[in-house]
Motif scaffolding. Structure first.
Motif, PDB file in Angstrom:
ATOM      1  N   ALA A   1       0.795  -1.228   0.000  1.00 23.56           N
ATOM      2  CA  ALA A   1       0.000   0.000   0.000  1.00 23.56           C
ATOM      3  C   ALA A   1       0.828   1.279   0.000  1.00 23.56           C
ATOM      4  CB  ALA A   1      -0.921   0.004   1.209  1.00 23.56           C
ATOM      5  N   ASP A   2       0.309   2.297  -0.696  1.00 28.95           N
ATOM      6  CA  ASP A   2       0.752   3.658  -0.450  1.00 28.95           C
ATOM      7  C   ASP A   2      -0.033   4.205   0.748  1.00 28.95           C
ATOM      8  OD1 ASP A   2       2.364   3.533  -2.692  1.00 28.95           O
ATOM      9  OD2 ASP A   2       0.751   4.216  -4.013  1.00 28.95           O
ATOM     10  N   ARG A   3      -1.272   3.722   0.817  1.00 25.40           N
ATOM     11  CA  ARG A   3      -2.140   4.157   1.905  1.00 25.40           C
ATOM     12  C   ARG A   3      -3.041   2.997   2.298  1.00 25.40           C
ATOM     13  NH1 ARG A   3      -6.953   8.182   1.569  1.00 25.40           N
ATOM     14  NH2 ARG A   3      -6.685   7.696  -0.624  1.00 25.40           N
ATOM     15  N   VAL A   4      -3.138   2.747   3.598  1.00 25.73           N
ATOM     16  CA  VAL A   4      -4.016   1.681   4.088  1.00 25.73           C
ATOM     17  C   VAL A   4      -5.228   2.321   4.755  1.00 25.73           C
ATOM     18  CG1 VAL A   4      -4.217  -0.353   5.575  1.00 25.73           C
ATOM     19  CG2 VAL A   4      -2.015   0.214   4.545  1.00 25.73           C
ATOM     20  N   LEU A   5      -6.406   1.854   4.377  1.00 21.00           N
ATOM     21  CA  LEU A   5      -7.630   2.301   5.028  1.00 21.00           C
ATOM     22  C   LEU A   5      -8.135   1.143   5.880  1.00 21.00           C
ATOM     23  CD1 LEU A   5      -9.069   3.660   1.716  1.00 21.00           C
ATOM     24  CD2 LEU A   5      -8.397   5.107   3.636  1.00 21.00           C
ATOM     25  N   VAL A   6      -8.152   1.372   7.190  1.00 20.35           N
ATOM     26  CA  VAL A   6      -8.613   0.314   8.087  1.00 20.35           C
ATOM     27  C   VAL A   6     -10.086   0.548   8.391  1.00 20.35           C
ATOM     28  CG1 VAL A   6      -8.226  -0.877  10.266  1.00 20.35           C
ATOM     29  CG2 VAL A   6      -6.301   0.213   9.093  1.00 20.35           C
ATOM     30  N   LEU A   7     -10.896  -0.445   8.082  1.00 22.17           N
ATOM     31  CA  LEU A   7     -12.334  -0.301   8.291  1.00 22.17           C
ATOM     32  C   LEU A   7     -12.758  -0.936   9.610  1.00 22.17           C
ATOM     33  CD1 LEU A   7     -13.989  -1.046   4.841  1.00 22.17           C
ATOM     34  CD2 LEU A   7     -13.107   1.108   5.736  1.00 22.17           C
ATOM     35  N   SER A   8     -13.857  -0.400  10.154  1.00 22.57           N
ATOM     36  CA  SER A   8     -14.430  -0.981  11.369  1.00 22.57           C
ATOM     37  C   SER A   8     -15.363  -2.116  10.981  1.00 22.57           C
ATOM     38  CB  SER A   8     -15.233   0.097  12.097  1.00 22.57           C
ATOM     39  OG  SER A   8     -16.347   0.443  11.282  1.00 22.57           O
ATOM     40  N   LYS A   9     -15.903  -2.751  12.022  1.00 23.67           N
ATOM     41  CA  LYS A   9     -16.954  -3.742  11.766  1.00 23.67           C
ATOM     42  C   LYS A   9     -18.168  -3.051  11.165  1.00 23.67           C
ATOM     43  CE  LYS A   9     -15.927  -7.239  15.261  1.00 23.67           C
ATOM     44  NZ  LYS A   9     -15.835  -7.028  16.737  1.00 23.67           N
ATOM     45  N   ARG A  10     -19.093  -3.845  10.662  1.00 22.85           N
ATOM     46  CA  ARG A  10     -20.293  -3.306  10.049  1.00 22.85           C
ATOM     47  C   ARG A  10     -21.125  -2.498  11.046  1.00 22.85           C
ATOM     48  NH1 ARG A  10     -22.405  -8.167   8.587  1.00 22.85           N
ATOM     49  NH2 ARG A  10     -23.807  -7.942  10.311  1.00 22.85           N
ATOM     50  N   PRO A  11     -21.744  -1.374  10.707  1.00 23.19           N
ATOM     51  CA  PRO A  11     -21.583  -0.640   9.447  1.00 23.19           C
ATOM     52  C   PRO A  11     -20.204   0.010   9.358  1.00 23.19           C
ATOM     53  CG  PRO A  11     -23.015   0.573  10.940  1.00 23.19           C
ATOM     54  CD  PRO A  11     -22.738  -0.739  11.592  1.00 23.19           C
ATOM     55  N   ALA A  12     -19.578  -0.146   8.201  1.00 23.49           N
ATOM     56  CA  ALA A  12     -18.166   0.206   8.076  1.00 23.49           C
ATOM     57  C   ALA A  12     -17.934   1.712   8.076  1.00 23.49           C
ATOM     58  CB  ALA A  12     -17.619  -0.402   6.791  1.00 23.49           C
TER      59      ALA A  12
END
Ligand SMILES: Nc1ncnc2c1ncn2[C@@H]1O[C@H](COP(=O)(O)OP(=O)(O)O)[C@@H](O)[C@H]1O
Ligand SMILES: [Mg+2]
Lengths: 251, 275
Positions: free
Chosen positions: A200-211
């Motif tokens: 990655a150049d950039r990582v987007l870390v998502l939460s659990k649903r709803p994201a």
């Protein structure tokens, strides 16, 4: 080597989600999600299984429509699927040629096909069918097809997760090398934190649903990156922490 | 032969030493051949010891000489050609209509909902039930037999094609959309090749039905054909000739099935049989 009209520069591409929300039935999957991917950027989305990563790619490609919010896209978008994205009734060469359908000149098509084969080192398998190839080879063919012709943006949905570990490691290098030759804007979904940190150049870390986006992490180290490089290990640790996994395992 | 060998496929991996491979090839030939010989001997002894009265059970020798007789007189060849022709015509008509019908139904839910019960109804209706109508409508000759072959094969073909289309993995259509396949091109370059392996299997199955039906169809309303030959032999109490025709029907059926099997070895459909 043939250079011709081969697309080795990034045209202007733009991909943004603006306050996008989406529910399946009564289940909210995305809530006011905004994200924007720059031209030529390699953005990796990580997040727990079922949080809506594939859904985001489907929105970006226009395969599904958001409940609310706006999506802007500019440029030709191609998707690399996890597996079975190749047409089994076509040879490797015919499959890759699908990506060249917009090229009208036959000679140019032929030359570009040849250079793609050189790029993925599968010249000996031109006339094989997908079911005669290994999983790694099939994903290389998918990559070649997506890179062919006039594509600007690659959406990749866990493209290596059906492969064995060693092949996966090799495919990461392969992808970096291919993108060096043919730069594209990439949105890469994975649950593999190593993969994210290496690519990655950039990582987007998502939460659990709803994201929602928990964290954005820039990684500036040059590529290809070794699995045990300081920056990679550091990034992995940060991602794990953000996902709450490090804590759970340590405690 | 370019049709079937347009591309050299890699030889199958041989784990066994070639000696063992040879014996297995021998077995493939020897085992069925011994079963065949066994059946022939059983038949011979049944006749030899008069288990059945001789007029009701012709022996292998009588059947063989009846074969020579029917062959020399030309009636056997004539009947073979007549039956093959009827099956071919009926079969082609139902493939030309049934496969597109199945393709259309597979893609249109409303069409499926409307036509499926009707198609199923006719599929379970024995084509032989149509015999009285076939004769009334088409009199005698090729037409009633062709009609019966059509009635026997159209419905299974259309239904098999339909369900093959309905179960095409969604990812193929996703990919097709990514690469701008639309309309007729989507149908010919994606939908059709995606179902082709199953369509070939359906063709083999329905050919089997056609070959069974033709014999019955020709017993009425025809003046020649393999089925007519059996009927005529029965009327003349020539069961040796009837048995000879039975052997021919079985062998021809097997032969044509072997031929149709070759289509499933085409390189662009082999994927469908290797899962
Ligand atoms: N077409 C759909 N209909 C209903 N629910 C869906 C559909 N697609 C995805 N979902 C649900 O939405 C959530 C997010 O799915 P997805 O984006 O595939 O997750 P992932 O992050 O694992 O790729 C999951 O809970 C999934 O069950
Ligand atoms: Mg997913």
């Amino acid at each position: 080597m043939y250079a011709g009209d081969m697309k080795d520069k990034i045209q202007n591409s733009r991909l943004t989600l603006q306050d996008v929300s989406l529910s399946f039935g009564t289940m909210p999957v995305l809530q006011n999600l905004s994200l924007s991917v720059n031209s030529g950027e390699f953005a990796v989305i990580v997040g727990p299984s079922g949080c809506g990563k594939t859904t985001i790619l489907n929105l970006l490609s226009g395969h599904i429509q958001p409940g609310s919010g706006a999506i802007h896209r500019e440029g030709v978008i191609r998707t690399v699927y996890q597996k079975d994205g190749l047409f089994p009734w076509l040879t490797v060469s015919q499959n890759i040629s699908m990506g060249l359908r917009s090229v009208s000149d036959a000679q140019q098509r032929e030359e570009e096909l040849q250079s793609l084969f050189e790029l993925i080192h599968l010249e000996d398998f031109k006339n094989h069918y997908p079911h005669e190839l290994s999983g790694g080879m099939r994903q290389r063919v998918e990559l070649a097809r997506a890179l062919a012709g006039n594509s600007d943006i690659l959406l990749m949905d866990e493209p290596f997760s059906a492969l064995d570990y060693q092949t996966r490691l090799r495919m990461r290098y392969e992808l970096v090398r291919l993108l060096e030759k043919r730069p594209r804007t990439v949105i890469f979904v994975t649950h593999d934190i190593e993969e994210a940190a290496q690519l990655a150049d950039r990582v987007l870390v998502l939460s659990k649903r709803p994201a929602t986006i928990l964290k954005e992490l820039e990684i500036t180290a040059s590529k290809p990156r070794g699995l045990t490089d300081g920056e990679v290990v550091k990034a992995m640790k940060e991602i794990l922490e953000e996902l709450g996994i490090l804590r759970e395992i340590v405690v | 032969m370019t049709l079937f060998n347009s591309r050299k496929l890699p030889a199958p991996v041989q784990n066994r030493p070639s000696g063992a491979y040879k014996t297995s090839r021998w077995r493939m030939f020897l085992l069925p051949f011994s079963v065949f010989l066994g059946a022939l001997f059983t038949w011979y002894f049944l006749v030899r010891f008069n288990v059945f009265p001789s007029y009701a059970m012709p022996g292998p020798g009588a059947v063989a000489s009846s074969f020579v007789e029917d062959f020399k007189s030309g009636s056997l060849l004539n009947d073979i050609v007549a039956s093959l022709w009827r099956v071919a015509v009926g079969f082609v008509i139902s493939a030309v209509l049934g496969i597109p019908a199945g393709l259309w139904l597979g893609q249109h839910l409303t069409g499926r909902q409307a036509f499926l019960p009707m198609l199923n109804f006719f599929r379970f209706l024995s084509p032989l039930a149509w015999i009285p109508f076939a004769i009334l409508w088409f009199h005698i000759g090729d037409k009633p037999a062709v009609f019966l072959i059509f009635m026997a094969t159209f419905f299974p073909l259309a239904l098999a094609t339909m369900s093959a289309v309905a179960t095409i993995p969604a990812i193929y259509f996703r990919v097709a959309k990514d690469y701008n396949y639309k309309g007729v091109e989507l149908l010919t370059k994606v939908t059709f090749p995606a179902v082709l392996p199953q369509v070939i299997t359906a063709l083999r199955v329905s050919y089997g039905i056609a070959w069974v039906v033709i014999v019955a169809a020709e017993m009425v309303g025809c003046q020649d054909g393999l089925g007519y030959g059996i009927w005529e032999a029965r009327n003349g109490l020539r069961l040796d000739s009837a048995a000879c025709y039975m052997v021919v029907i079985g062998l021809l059926g097997m032969g044509i099935d072997r031929f149709l099997l070759q289509f499933s070895k085409l390189p662009n459909v082999r994927w469908g049989y290797e899962r």
